[in-house]
Write a protein that holds these residues in place. Structure first.
Motif, mmCIF file in Angstrom:
data_model
loop_
_atom_site.group_PDB
_atom_site.id
_atom_site.type_symbol
_atom_site.label_atom_id
_atom_site.label_comp_id
_atom_site.label_asym_id
_atom_site.label_seq_id
_atom_site.Cartn_x
_atom_site.Cartn_y
_atom_site.Cartn_z
ATOM 1 N N ALA A 793 0.830 -1.207 0.000
ATOM 2 C CA ALA A 793 0.000 0.000 0.000
ATOM 3 C C ALA A 793 0.861 1.252 0.000
ATOM 4 N N ARG A 794 1.930 1.245 0.790
ATOM 5 C CA ARG A 794 2.808 2.416 0.800
ATOM 6 C C ARG A 794 3.480 2.599 -0.548
ATOM 7 N N TRP A 811 10.206 12.067 -0.191
ATOM 8 C CA TRP A 811 9.772 10.676 -0.095
ATOM 9 C C TRP A 811 10.395 9.996 1.126
ATOM 10 N N ARG A 812 11.712 10.244 1.336
ATOM 11 C CA ARG A 812 12.363 9.679 2.522
ATOM 12 C C ARG A 812 11.768 10.272 3.799
ATOM 13 N N GLY A 813 11.511 11.558 3.793
ATOM 14 C CA GLY A 813 10.902 12.177 4.968
ATOM 15 C C GLY A 813 9.522 11.628 5.256
ATOM 16 N N LEU A 814 8.713 11.414 4.188
ATOM 17 C CA LEU A 814 7.383 10.836 4.370
ATOM 18 C C LEU A 814 7.491 9.422 4.954
ATOM 19 N N LEU A 815 8.417 8.662 4.445
ATOM 20 C CA LEU A 815 8.617 7.303 4.950
ATOM 21 C C LEU A 815 9.029 7.337 6.420
ATOM 22 N N ASN A 886 12.721 -2.859 -0.203
ATOM 23 C CA ASN A 886 11.506 -3.446 -0.767
ATOM 24 C C ASN A 886 10.968 -2.610 -1.923
ATOM 25 N N ASN A 887 10.993 -1.291 -1.778
ATOM 26 C CA ASN A 887 10.511 -0.425 -2.854
ATOM 27 C C ASN A 887 11.405 -0.538 -4.091
ATOM 28 N N ARG A 888 12.698 -0.676 -3.866
ATOM 29 C CA ARG A 888 13.588 -0.823 -5.006
ATOM 30 C C ARG A 888 13.327 -2.147 -5.721
ATOM 31 N N ARG A 889 13.014 -3.195 -4.928
ATOM 32 C CA ARG A 889 12.741 -4.491 -5.546
ATOM 33 C C ARG A 889 11.420 -4.470 -6.311
#
Length: 902
Positions: A793-794, A811-815, A886-889
């Motif tokens: 979902a993210r 994006w990193r800050g949101l994560l 995981n996002n990179r994969r």
């Protein structure tokens, strides 16, 4: 369903099945290997403890009184017959632990005279001992062994240890006479005796030499005009003849328990066997044994540590079970569309479960067997864990099919929302869980437990409390996030608003419970370890409330000044201890009919100074510290039991106690449960202020001396203490007394080290380290599962936001904003559970066995806060790293194009 198809599906979803297999392997490895490792550490600790004791402490000795032989058999023949009979009558656990045994028959020590002794004016008594196998344990240095052939009118032949003979001016061929003496010390019925040989032991540590009195030592005179006492070896036949002639003899049978024969898992049976022997002593024999003392001490430690390990194992295994459930759920969630399609094509309700079962059977049993086999390679005695391994294998094998049955039959909807108003069913379950956890905790405190046994209630309470805390955290943490989200909506930028909004709606129920379990286990180990360490410090301060203590019999008063002149000594104070003194109701000595008590005289101000200089936290009661000479009773600190007895007898305002022959009047000025220098189990004592004692003809002399200083030389303190005892014996009011025993010197650092080493401390340290490390690692793994549970979902949201122009930095800050509340809540809740559990369980764990009887107090540790913050930072960084990988994969662009169910 073909096996080939199942194999292909396992290969297709290899990562998920590999994770499930690894978790299964870890569980079965722990179940199979940890008990072996614990048993091995326990055996090592038991051997170390027994080896630190004198070897003779493990002897079981039967002795007869010194009397004339009454048996028609020969003295040695009767002893040999009873030797085997006594061994056969031992309880099986004791008999199987015996590795060495000896017996002997000896005469009472009688006076020996001769030219060689008279040349040095030596007064000597000698006992004659016959014992088998002595020739094999020694080497003849001079002369010959006594002849086994008895010849009437031949002198008694005796062999002596070469060192003993040399100190007494005896040699092979020395002519002596042995017999009784009259009241003037003259020999009355002397028999001729000759020293035929001198021997030297092959191994002085051989137990054959430990019989009392010892063959290899001279018992020195205990006072003026007293003789040296030695033991000589005679042959069996001459001793039999002497016994038949009416010489008083004594028989002795010794059985030594072997260190390698004592199983740490069967200590209770061995101790019970020793108790049975103590109760059922054969008529006419005296049983002496001291093996039960170290065995009981070790048994108390091992029982306490096994109970603690049960709590730790419950937390670790519950965490692993939760991880397996999460892994199964994650695997099935990724295949939801597959099972939905299977149902749409006409498959039954259990078609997906059967497919999952076929796949699980190919993976889980193999991993379980491999983990069990690896566990068997761990050195140590095994426990019967095979049924548990089989049960775990079955349950893990069924995890995938059960998770498949739980998959909704329809399509998947949004699962990232938590309803503000949960269903009545869910509320009922959660409230029931909270009530069950509270009830279990209350029952455990009230009922207590039997140490050393795995109590179902004990192992379930930590798990129930962790789950209950996680439920409360799940219910509580979205509300502050909702408020923060509303505040963030009024600020510029979307990162804070979107991050807090998504964090408040995250569906993380099961993963959060697992994280709380893992972190709670790690925190529990850390808190209890800190409590045990602090309690050992207090125990060392109770035993030695200074940097060092010298214990003896009586010291000359000037010993305090002599010690003060030694290098490094900053302060010295005197202490007097007497046990089992009776109370009197008046100065004449009328018995108060109150149970006896221990008496301790301390210089209040001196004790306070020494404790302060030694950096020992010892609050000396004001009644002792400020007491001064004057009229009236002395202010005394007494134990509650003594205070109750004095109050009942009406003597709390005026009672008398004797100290070194002088009777002092005292009154109860306060009560304390414990006091330094007294044993932890001492329940009756009276503490008097030395500096306030009234002037008497004779003054008390100290029995112990407390020293504060830096880099103290223990040998110098020992010499000064011995000299102080010698001065008291030489210059005191009573001279010519028996020789005093040498002093003992104990430092607080040595006592503290001894408390932390030996015994079952190795098992305890293993439990703490394994629990803390395992809980931390499993907690991080659970956080990874928590992140992966919402990763899809993210990924979709981040993919859309990146399309709308969200930068990589945003994006990193949101994560980070989205994951921080989740990680913080899970880590803090787990740390809180780990801090509360010791307060609940500590009273029933029996950990005082590791602190010399001092109760273990678990308190707030500031270092725990720093550790939690560090763990939270590591966990957050780990969570962000897992999400980024995981996002990179997944490649966010493909996630957006393929749709929600890709």
């Amino acid at each position: 369903m073909s096996v080939g198809a199942a194999v292909r599906r396992v290969r297709a979803y290899g990562g998920q099945f590999l994770l499930l297999a690894v978790l299964t392997l870890v569980v079965t490895l722990l179940i199979s290997g940890v008990p072996r490792l614990v048993n091995r550490l326990a055996e090592q600790g038991l051997r170390a403890q027994l080896n630190s004791e004198p070897a003779a402490r493990r002897d079981i000795s039967y002795t007869t009184s010194v009397e004339s032989a009454t048996s028609r058999r020969t003295a040695m023949g009767d002893a040999a017959e009873r030797f085997d009979a006594l061994a056969a009558e031992m309880p099986p656990p004791v008999r199987s632990a015996v590795t060495e045994r000896w017996y002997s028959v000896e005469t009472a020590a009688a006076r020996v005279v001769g030219p060689d002794l008279a040349a040095r004016n030596l007064l000597v008594d000698m006992g004659l001992r016959a014992m088998p196998d002595i020739q094999g344990a020694s080497t003849l240095v001079e002369g010959a062994w006594p002849s086994e052939t008895y010849v009437p009118d031949r002198p008694i032949e005796v062999a002596l240890d070469v060192d003993v003979a040399g100190k007494l001016n005896l040699r092979a061929g020395s002519q002596l006479r042995i017999g009784n003496t009259d009241d003037k010390g003259r020999l009355t019925d002397g028999a001729p005796l000759v020293v035929t040989g001198l021997f030297r032991p092959v191994d002085r540590a051989n137990g054959i030499w430990d019989g009392l009195p010892q063959l290899l030592r001279i018992i020195e005179p205990q006072g003026d005009g007293q003789p040296f006492v030695i033991v000589g070896v005679v042959a069996q036949s001459p001793l039999n003849k002497r016994a038949a002639e009416g010489w008083p003899i004594q028989s002795n049978w010794r059985y030594r328990l072997g260190v390698d024969r004592i199983d740490a898992r069967e200590l209770d049976q061995l101790i019970d066997g020793l108790q049975v022997m103590q109760r059922n002593q054969p008529t006419g024999l005296t049983l002496t044994q001291g093996a039960d003392v170290p065995l009981r001490a070790f048994a108390a430690q091992i029982n306490a540590v096994r109970t603690l390990l049960a709590v730790i194992a419950a937390g670790v295994l519950a965490t692993l079970a939760g991880l397996i459930v999460l892994a199964a759920g994650l695997a099935i969630r990724r295949r939801r569309s597959e099972f939905a399609l299977l149902r749409a094509r006409g498959g039954g309700a259990t078609a997906g479960a059967r497919r999952s079962l076929a796949e699980s059977v190919l993976v889980v049993p193999v991993a379980a067997v491999l983990g069990w086999w690896l566990g068997t390679l761990v050195p140590g005695a095994p426990d019967p864990t095979t049924p548990y391994v089989i049960g775990v294998t079955v349950l893990v094998t069924l995890a995938l099919p059960l998770a498949t049955l739980a998959v909704p039959a329809g399509g998947a909807g949004r699962r990232d929302l938590i309803r503000v108003r949960p269903s009545a069913r869910r509320l009922t379950v959660e409230v029931s869980l909270l009530l069950l956890a509270g009830l279990a905790a209350v029952l455990l405190r009230r009922r207590g437990l039997t140490l050393g046994e795995v109590d179902p209630l004990l192992v379930s309470v930590p798990v129930l409390l962790a789950i209950a805390a996680a439920v409360l955290a799940l219910r509580a943490y979205p509300w502050p996030l909702l408020l923060v989200s509303r505040l963030a909506a009024r600020t510029r930028g979307s990162v804070a608003f979107l991050g807090t909004a998504r964090a408040g709606r995250a569906a993380v129920a099961a993963p959060l419970v697992v994280v709380v379990l893992a972190i709670g286990t790690a925190a529990f180990c850390a808190v209890v370890a800190a409590g045990v360490d602090a309690s050992r410090e207090r125990a060392a301060a109770q035993i030695v409330p200074a940097d060092a203590v010298i214990r003896g019999e009586r010291f000359a008063p000037d010993t305090v000044d002599e010690l003060g002149r030694l290098p490094g000594v900053r302060a010295v104070t005197r202490v007097l201890y007497q046990d089992d003194e009776r109370f009197a109701s008046d100065e004449v000595g009328t018995d108060a009919f109150i149970e006896q008590t221990d008496v301790l005289l301390v210089d209040g101000s001196g004790l306070d100074t020494v404790a302060r200089e030694s950096e020992v936290d010892l609050p000396v009661p004001a009644a002792l510290r400020t007491a001064a000479p004057g009229s009236g009773p002395l202010p005394a600190i007494v134990s509650p039991a003594v205070a109750a007895d004095l109050t009942k007898a009406g003597l709390d305002d005026s009672a008398f106690i004797s100290v070194q022959g002088q009777r002092y009047e005292f009154r109860v000025a306060g009560t304390q449960d414990r006091f330094p220098l007294l044993a932890a189990n001492t329940s009756r004592f009276v503490i008097l202020p030395w500096q306030a004692l009234p002037t008497r003809t004779t003054i008390p002399v100290p029995t112990s001396l407390l020293i504060a200083g830096d880099s103290l030389d223990a040998e110098a303190l020992r010499v000064a203490g011995d000299q102080g005892q010698e001065r008291y014996q030489r210059d005191g009011t009573v001279t010519g007394r028996e020789r005093m025993i040498g002093v003992t010197v104990d430092t607080r650092a040595d006592v503290r080290r001894d408390l932390g080493e030996g015994g079952a401390n190795g098992v305890l340290a293993f439990g703490f380290v394994a629990g803390a490390a395992g809980g931390t690692v499993l907690g991080l793994l659970a956080i990874a599962f928590t992140v992966l549970a919402g990763a899809r979902a993210r990924g979709q949201v981040l993919s859309r936001l990146r399309t709308l122009g969200l930068s990589r930095r945003q994006w990193r800050g949101l994560l980070l904003v989205e994951l921080t509340p989740l990680v913080a809540v899970s880590v803090l809740t787990g740390a809180l559970v780990g801090a509360v559990l010791p307060l609940l369980l500590n009273p029933v764990l029996g950990l005082s066995a590791f602190t010399s009887g001092v109760p273990v107090r678990v308190a707030f540790e500031p270092s725990l806060v720093a550790a939690v913050l560090a763990l939270g930072a590591v966990a957050l960084g780990f969570a962000v790293a897992v999400e980024a990988l995981n996002n990179r994969r997944l490649r966010l662009g493909e996630v957006l194009r393929l749709g929600e169910e890709s």
